[in-house]
Design an enzyme around this catalytic site. Structure first.
Site, PDB file in Angstrom:
ATOM      1  CB  CYS A 124       6.428  -7.363   5.050  1.00  7.36           C
ATOM      2  SG  CYS A 124       6.687  -9.083   4.596  1.00  7.36           S
ATOM      3  N   GLY A 125       7.302  -8.927   7.884  1.00  3.99           N
ATOM      4  CA  GLY A 125       6.913  -9.810   8.968  1.00  3.99           C
ATOM      5  C   GLY A 125       6.137 -11.045   8.571  1.00  3.99           C
TER       6      GLY A 125
END
Length: 189
Positions: A124-125
């Site tokens: 997801c970062g």
């Protein structure tokens, strides 16, 4: 998962295993009984990414089209624009996959100032970001100039499935493609 990763570290000078698909023995429950068979799974190897010889991150990736992955990662993470990337080179002479990118000097200075801890990152970062602004980057608006119809986009997605052979073989790989405004596929990875 365990057993699904290609060997990570060959000795320097040994050729690396760059096969993107591994055929592995599996046991499946089918029609009320166990069946031993072989299945194709996507290979993953650690890939180090460095900019101007400064290590940045190590990511797991399928060993195919890694130069494209490096450019895509660099641009999507807003580390540099395509015009600021001077060179991309995959080096396997150490027995590992080392993706070496060269960026303009001014961009490198900015990258070092906003360096992130990517150790805990997931797909997801968010993990590893230092500020909320780093975690939730707002990409610049796409300038006007093109439009794709719903039908052309649906057709491109259908064509992508048929042209992404590794994904078809394993059922588990992401794909990326360049699509024209008329919906025709260019490069497919």
């Amino acid at each position: 998962g365990a057993g699904m990763t290609a060997p990570a570290g060959n000795r320097p000078g040994e050729p690396v295993n760059d096969e993107p698909v591994l055929r592995l023995p599996v046991r499946r429950w089918r029609e009320g009984q166990w069946q031993d068979t072989l299945d194709d799974v996507s290979a993953e190897v650690p890939v180090s990414v460095s900019y101007n010889s400064i290590p940045h991150v190590v990511m797991m990736a399928t060993p195919r089209d890694l130069e494209d992955m490096g450019v895509g990662f660099t641009v999507s993470e807003a580390l540099a624009s395509p015009e600021e990337i001077r060179d991309v080179r995959l080096d396997t002479s150490s027995g590992a996959f080392e993706l070496r990118l060269s960026v303009t000097g001014s961009r490198l200075g900015e990258m070092l100032q906003r360096r992130r801890n990517l150790t805990g990152r997931t797909g997801c970062g968010v993990c590893g970001a230092e500020t909320i602004e780093d975690a939730i980057r707002r990409p610049p608006p796409v300038p006007p100039g093109g439009e794709i119809s719903h039908g052309a986009l649906v057709g491109a997605l259908r064509d992508l499935r048929s042209r992404q052979q590794l994904g078809k073989a394993t059922g588990s790989l992401h794909a990326a493609a360049w699509v024209s405004w008329s919906g025709e596929l260019g490069e497919v990875r």
